[in-house]
Design a protein around this motif. Structure first.
Motif, PDB file in Angstrom:
ATOM      1  N   THR A  19      50.789   9.420  68.839  1.00  0.00           N
ATOM      2  CA  THR A  19      52.149   9.938  68.699  1.00  0.00           C
ATOM      3  C   THR A  19      52.744   9.492  67.364  1.00  0.00           C
ATOM      4  OG1 THR A  19      52.470   9.933  71.092  1.00  0.00           O
ATOM      5  CG2 THR A  19      54.453   9.975  69.745  1.00  0.00           C
ATOM      6  N   ASP A  20      52.556   8.224  67.020  1.00  0.00           N
ATOM      7  CA  ASP A  20      53.055   7.704  65.736  1.00  0.00           C
ATOM      8  C   ASP A  20      52.408   8.423  64.549  1.00  0.00           C
ATOM      9  OD1 ASP A  20      54.640   5.895  67.092  1.00  0.00           O
ATOM     10  OD2 ASP A  20      53.272   4.194  66.786  1.00  0.00           O
ATOM     11  N   GLY A  22      51.561  11.547  64.543  1.00  0.00           N
ATOM     12  CA  GLY A  22      51.913  12.955  64.562  1.00  0.00           C
ATOM     13  C   GLY A  22      50.854  13.856  65.176  1.00  0.00           C
ATOM     14  N   VAL A  24      50.114  13.808  68.565  1.00  0.00           N
ATOM     15  CA  VAL A  24      50.500  14.064  69.955  1.00  0.00           C
ATOM     16  C   VAL A  24      52.014  13.991  70.051  1.00  0.00           C
ATOM     17  CG1 VAL A  24      50.374  13.094  72.306  1.00  0.00           C
ATOM     18  CG2 VAL A  24      48.347  13.133  70.886  1.00  0.00           C
ATOM     19  N   GLU A  25      52.607  14.840  70.889  1.00  0.00           N
ATOM     20  CA  GLU A  25      54.035  14.766  71.220  1.00  0.00           C
ATOM     21  C   GLU A  25      54.149  14.289  72.660  1.00  0.00           C
ATOM     22  OE1 GLU A  25      55.289  18.794  70.814  1.00  0.00           O
ATOM     23  OE2 GLU A  25      55.674  18.596  68.675  1.00  0.00           O
ATOM     24  N   ALA A  26      55.174  13.515  72.934  1.00  0.00           N
ATOM     25  CA  ALA A  26      55.408  13.040  74.297  1.00  0.00           C
ATOM     26  C   ALA A  26      56.827  13.425  74.714  1.00  0.00           C
ATOM     27  CB  ALA A  26      55.242  11.529  74.371  1.00  0.00           C
ATOM     28  N   GLU A  27      56.977  13.776  75.973  1.00  0.00           N
ATOM     29  CA  GLU A  27      58.314  14.034  76.506  1.00  0.00           C
ATOM     30  C   GLU A  27      58.384  13.502  77.927  1.00  0.00           C
ATOM     31  OE1 GLU A  27      58.543  18.395  78.482  1.00  0.00           O
ATOM     32  OE2 GLU A  27      58.444  18.405  76.309  1.00  0.00           O
ATOM     33  N   HIS A  40      55.738  10.565  81.477  1.00  0.00           N
ATOM     34  CA  HIS A  40      55.521  11.155  80.161  1.00  0.00           C
ATOM     35  C   HIS A  40      54.534  12.312  80.292  1.00  0.00           C
ATOM     36  CE1 HIS A  40      57.074   7.814  77.489  1.00  0.00           C
ATOM     37  NE2 HIS A  40      57.455   8.912  76.880  1.00  0.00           N
ATOM     38  N   TYR A  42      52.185  14.691  77.688  1.00  0.00           N
ATOM     39  CA  TYR A  42      51.673  14.656  76.322  1.00  0.00           C
ATOM     40  C   TYR A  42      51.115  16.016  75.927  1.00  0.00           C
ATOM     41  CZ  TYR A  42      52.042   9.636  76.905  1.00  0.00           C
ATOM     42  OH  TYR A  42      52.516   8.376  77.124  1.00  0.00           O
ATOM     43  N   ARG A  43      51.293  16.351  74.644  1.00  0.00           N
ATOM     44  CA  ARG A  43      50.813  17.634  74.114  1.00  0.00           C
ATOM     45  C   ARG A  43      50.293  17.385  72.696  1.00  0.00           C
ATOM     46  NH1 ARG A  43      55.133  21.772  74.579  1.00  0.00           N
ATOM     47  NH2 ARG A  43      56.374  20.121  73.690  1.00  0.00           N
ATOM     48  N   THR A  45      49.866  18.165  68.932  1.00  0.00           N
ATOM     49  CA  THR A  45      50.587  18.895  67.894  1.00  0.00           C
ATOM     50  C   THR A  45      49.582  19.800  67.180  1.00  0.00           C
ATOM     51  OG1 THR A  45      50.155  17.214  66.239  1.00  0.00           O
ATOM     52  CG2 THR A  45      52.190  16.962  67.538  1.00  0.00           C
ATOM     53  N   LEU A  68      51.114  21.576  78.113  1.00  0.00           N
ATOM     54  CA  LEU A  68      51.400  20.190  78.498  1.00  0.00           C
ATOM     55  C   LEU A  68      50.531  19.807  79.669  1.00  0.00           C
ATOM     56  CD1 LEU A  68      55.277  20.035  78.290  1.00  0.00           C
ATOM     57  CD2 LEU A  68      53.655  18.882  76.827  1.00  0.00           C
TER      58      LEU A  68
END
Length: 69
Positions: A19-20, A22, A24-27, A40, A42-43, A45, A68
């Motif tokens: 994620t840091d 760039g 993977v995105e987390a929500e 969480h 994860y997807r 990018t 997702l």
């Protein structure tokens, strides 16, 4: 995690690092049932998906771009 044999002490630091970077995105996802914790999701990018395509291995099981898990 059961399929890979990775423990949460291995998987989540990797996801945070990706994620840091760039990749993977987390929500946060609210629980489907009351009383359950938020989770969480994860997807990959676009950069993460491009990197995954460059990696050797089984491409048949890569998630679709934008999905997702």
């Amino acid at each position: 995690m059961k399929e890979t044999g990775l423990s949460s002490g291995t998987l989540y630091p990797l996801l945070m690092r990706m994620t840091d970077q760039g990749l993977v995105e987390a929500e946060w996802r609210e629980p489907a049932q009351p009383g359950r914790p938020a989770r969480h999701a994860y997807r990959l990018t676009a950069a993460g998906f491009a990197l995954a395509l460059q990696m050797p291995g089984d491409r048949e099981n890569l998630p679709l771009k934008g999905s997702l898990a």
